[in-house]
Design a protein around this motif. Structure first.
Motif, short mmCIF file in Angstrom:
data_model
loop_
_atom_site.label_atom_id
_atom_site.label_comp_id
_atom_site.label_asym_id
_atom_site.label_seq_id
_atom_site.Cartn_x
_atom_site.Cartn_y
_atom_site.Cartn_z
N ALA A 126 16.50 57.47 -37.27
CA ALA A 126 15.24 56.78 -36.98
C ALA A 126 15.50 55.29 -36.74
O ALA A 126 14.92 54.68 -35.83
N ALA A 127 16.39 54.70 -37.56
CA ALA A 127 16.72 53.27 -37.40
C ALA A 127 17.35 53.04 -36.02
O ALA A 127 17.03 52.08 -35.33
N THR A 148 16.95 54.90 -33.34
CA THR A 148 15.93 55.07 -32.30
C THR A 148 15.07 53.81 -32.19
O THR A 148 14.80 53.33 -31.09
N LEU A 149 14.66 53.28 -33.34
CA LEU A 149 13.80 52.09 -33.35
C LEU A 149 14.54 50.89 -32.72
O LEU A 149 13.97 50.17 -31.89
N TYR A 164 6.22 47.32 -29.84
CA TYR A 164 7.05 47.75 -28.70
C TYR A 164 7.17 49.27 -28.62
O TYR A 164 7.94 49.79 -27.82
N LEU A 165 6.40 49.96 -29.46
CA LEU A 165 6.43 51.43 -29.42
C LEU A 165 5.14 51.95 -28.79
O LEU A 165 4.12 51.26 -28.76
N LYS A 190 9.73 60.26 -39.08
CA LYS A 190 11.14 60.04 -38.67
C LYS A 190 11.93 59.43 -39.81
O LYS A 190 13.06 59.82 -40.08
N PHE A 191 11.32 58.44 -40.48
CA PHE A 191 12.04 57.78 -41.58
C PHE A 191 12.04 58.64 -42.85
O PHE A 191 12.93 58.50 -43.68
#
Lengths: 396, 223
Positions: free
Chosen positions: A6-7, A9-10, B99-100, B111-112
């Protein structure tokens, strides 16, 4: 593991959606990485080019003065040339049993490329071969290097006009239209970027020889006086001088003076053995002697030693500049993270771990570094590819 | 934990910022399926209480228990993990990642969290109920305030948390969408047997809630 994904992807999203910022940072870092590598590749190319050619030319004879200038002109046709000596001086330097001596005269240019006046031995000594056509055999013929042919679109049968030294100097060197009789095979050396002609052709360009209309056929408007008994004709400036050597006018060209007194820049000398080398060198040891003989390998070694010292100095300065650039990039990252503190706070508040947050930041930095390394690699590859040409341009 | 066990419980809470403001809550309990409305004038401490319940602020006295865990006893990482997996937070300023896209913002907690991806059918239903389908692939900076607020609500509910803490979740919505969001939160509490705490200063919303906590009082206790 999944939080790292996830990191990643971000961080990737942030990098891709801020292309200008990421690109500028990567370009700055890439430049910092590429500069030392690029400098090294240029220095290596210079070293290789200089040493290879120097090693292939044991001795160079020329007028006393800067030994390095003499070597650069005789080997790489750098202009302006040092003071000239005479062909007679070059011939007298060594006997045929001692060495092969090839005179070169480097003074003129044709469309930006040096014209090298020499003899046919030059090609055999340098092991140059023709990719097309034949060598020069007559006055006004020339053979062009591979790069010259490619850049100017020349082939055997083409015409190449020498460049006038000064357009408005009536007493200056006038252009000569030369015939291209051959194109040299590419060798990756300075010869690729030169135009070769017989010494006589270069003297013709200089005005030491000329061809003009037959004075016996000249009209009265061009004749000031005729002495029928002695066959002497005095003409005025309206006599037509030829600026191209053709079948029809070849016989009208003539030299005023002895060839031995005509100028050459240097003589390239290939002694038959070490003894001959020592003997020839000893002949010019006297500092009062107007000519000097130099070993290109020694001159180039000295030059390269200076260049390496200079490189170390430049690398030192680059290290300082790089450190500054890295600090600035660090500041940019720091400020960027600070400006986005609210976003990181949001992530913290929804429960994203500290490690994952650090992962986002580190991944963003890593992505920019990877991009920078990619740009640096491309840049260094381009510089390495262009280095031989850059070196040649610098030398000439 | 039985169905009647409190999912969120606060006792004898006391909190101050050191500027004279002091929040005191004697008892607050939210059980599965319940929606608690926190109301009161601006500056009375609604958001502060919500942040205390989320573990984002530490009370000077008293305790907060979420899913039977005393927040004061949890380490920082355990507290974060609890928020990530068991709590859905709707912030007053939406706190979206600019920005998403809407979809990426909604998917962020899952996701996290690292667990199973949210059920696509559930997400689809959430999109439709919040009228987000046409906005799903747009970057949130290109959305209006009301649209961003709906994305923030979708993000809070995307992981099907057991506790939802929503701070003024309808402040930027028109009356029709406001009512739909309130219905959505009420239905969510019932269908997921979750505890929902909803903060508002909008009197239009004060009707229709059986569980109400007024923070305008000196010291309050939820029913």
């Amino acid at each position: 593991m999944k939080s790292w994904r996830a990191a990643w992807t971000l961080a990737l999203r942030y990098t891709l959606r801020h292309p200008l910022r990421s690109g500028l940072l990567a370009a700055a870092l890439g430049l910092v990485m590429a500069l030392p590598w690029g400098l090294r590749s240029v220095v290596d190319a210079a070293d290789a080019a200089m040493r290879e050619r120097a090693a292939a030319t044991p001795l160079v004879l020329g007028r006393r003065g800067s030994a390095l200038d003499l070597v650069l002109t005789a080997l790489h046709f750098r202009q302006p040339p040092p003071a000239a000596m005479t062909l007679g001086d070059a011939r007298a330097a060594c006997r045929r049993s001692e060495a092969v001596s090839v005179p070169v005269y480097v003074r003129f240019q044709a469309r930006g490329f040096p014209i090298v006046g020499t003899e046919l031995d030059y090609f055999s000594q340098r092991r140059l071969t023709l990719a097309a056509g034949r060598a020069f055999t007559q006055l006004g013929d020339c053979v062009v290097g591979a790069a010259v042919a490619e850049k100017l679109g020349l082939q055997p049968g083409s015409a190449l006009i020498s460049s006038p030294e000064q357009s408005f100097d009536l007493d200056g060197v006038y252009p000569l239209k030369m015939r291209v009789t051959g194109v040299l095979a590419a060798g990756g050396q300075s010869d690729d970027h030169a135009v070769f002609a017989d010494l006589k052709t270069t003297w013709l360009i200089e005005g030491l020889a000329h061809g003009h209309q037959d004075m016996a056929q000249a009209g009265d408007e061009a004749v000031l006086s005729r002495d029928a008994a002695n066959g002497e004709v005095v003409a005025n400036a309206s006599v037509r001088l030829y600026n191209e050597v053709t079948e029809a006018n070849r016989n009208s060209f003539h030299f005023h003076g002895d060839f031995e007194d005509l100028p050459v820049t240097a003589a390239l000398i290939w002694p038959v053995d070490a003894r001959a080398d020592a003997l020839i060198t000893a002949r010019f040891r006297d500092p009062d002697e107007p000519l000097q003989i130099v070993s290109p390998a020694e001159e180039v070694a000295g030059l390269m030693a200076s260049l390496f010292q200079l490189e170390r100095l430049v690398l030192g300065l680059l290290a300082l500049a790089s450190a500054t650039a890295l600090l600035v990039c660090g500041l940019v990252f720091g400020l960027s993270f600070r400006l986005r503190r609210d976003q990181f706070t949001t992530l913290e508040e929804i429960g994203v771990s500290r490690a994952a947050l650090r992962g986002v930041k580190l991944t963003e930095i890593a992505l920019v570094l990877i991009l920078a390394a990619g740009l640096a690699t491309v840049g260094v590859a381009l510089v390495a590819a262009a280095a031989p040409t850059l070196v040649r341009l610098t030398l000439s | 934990m039985t169905a009647a066990t409190a999912l969120i419980q606060a006792k004898d809470l006391c909190f101050g910022y050191g500027d004279g403001f002091e929040l005191r809550v004697a008892d607050l309990t939210v059980r599965p399926g319940q929606v608690l409305l926190l109301r009161g004038p601006s500056g009375c401490g609604k958001t502060t209480l919500l942040r205390l319940l989320a573990g984002l602020l530490t009370p000077a006295a008293g305790s907060v228990r979420v899913l039977e865990k005393d927040l004061a006893q949890l380490s920082v990482s355990a507290s974060r993990a609890l928020r990530l997996r068991e709590m859905g937070l709707v912030f007053q300023d939406f706190a979206l990642i600019d920005y998403l896209t809407a979809e990426e913002n909604v998917a962020l907690p899952a996701k996290f969290a690292g667990g199973a991806a949210p059920d696509p059918a559930y997400l689809q239903r959430l999109q439709e109920e919040l009228d987000l389908t046409p906005l799903w692939q747009r970057r949130v900076t290109r959305l209006s305030q009301g649209e961003q607020q709906r994305v923030a609500i979708a993000r809070a509910l995307s992981g099907r948390p057991r506790c939802v803490l929503a701070d003024e979740p309808t402040a930027s919505l028109d009356p029709r969408r406001r009512d739909r969001v309130v219905d959505l939160l009420k239905n969510y509490a019932v269908s997921e047997q979750a505890a929902v705490v909803l903060v508002t200063h909008d009197p239009a919303l004060w009707q229709g809630f059986s569980e109400v906590l007024d923070l305008g009082d000196e010291e309050v206790a939820a029913p």
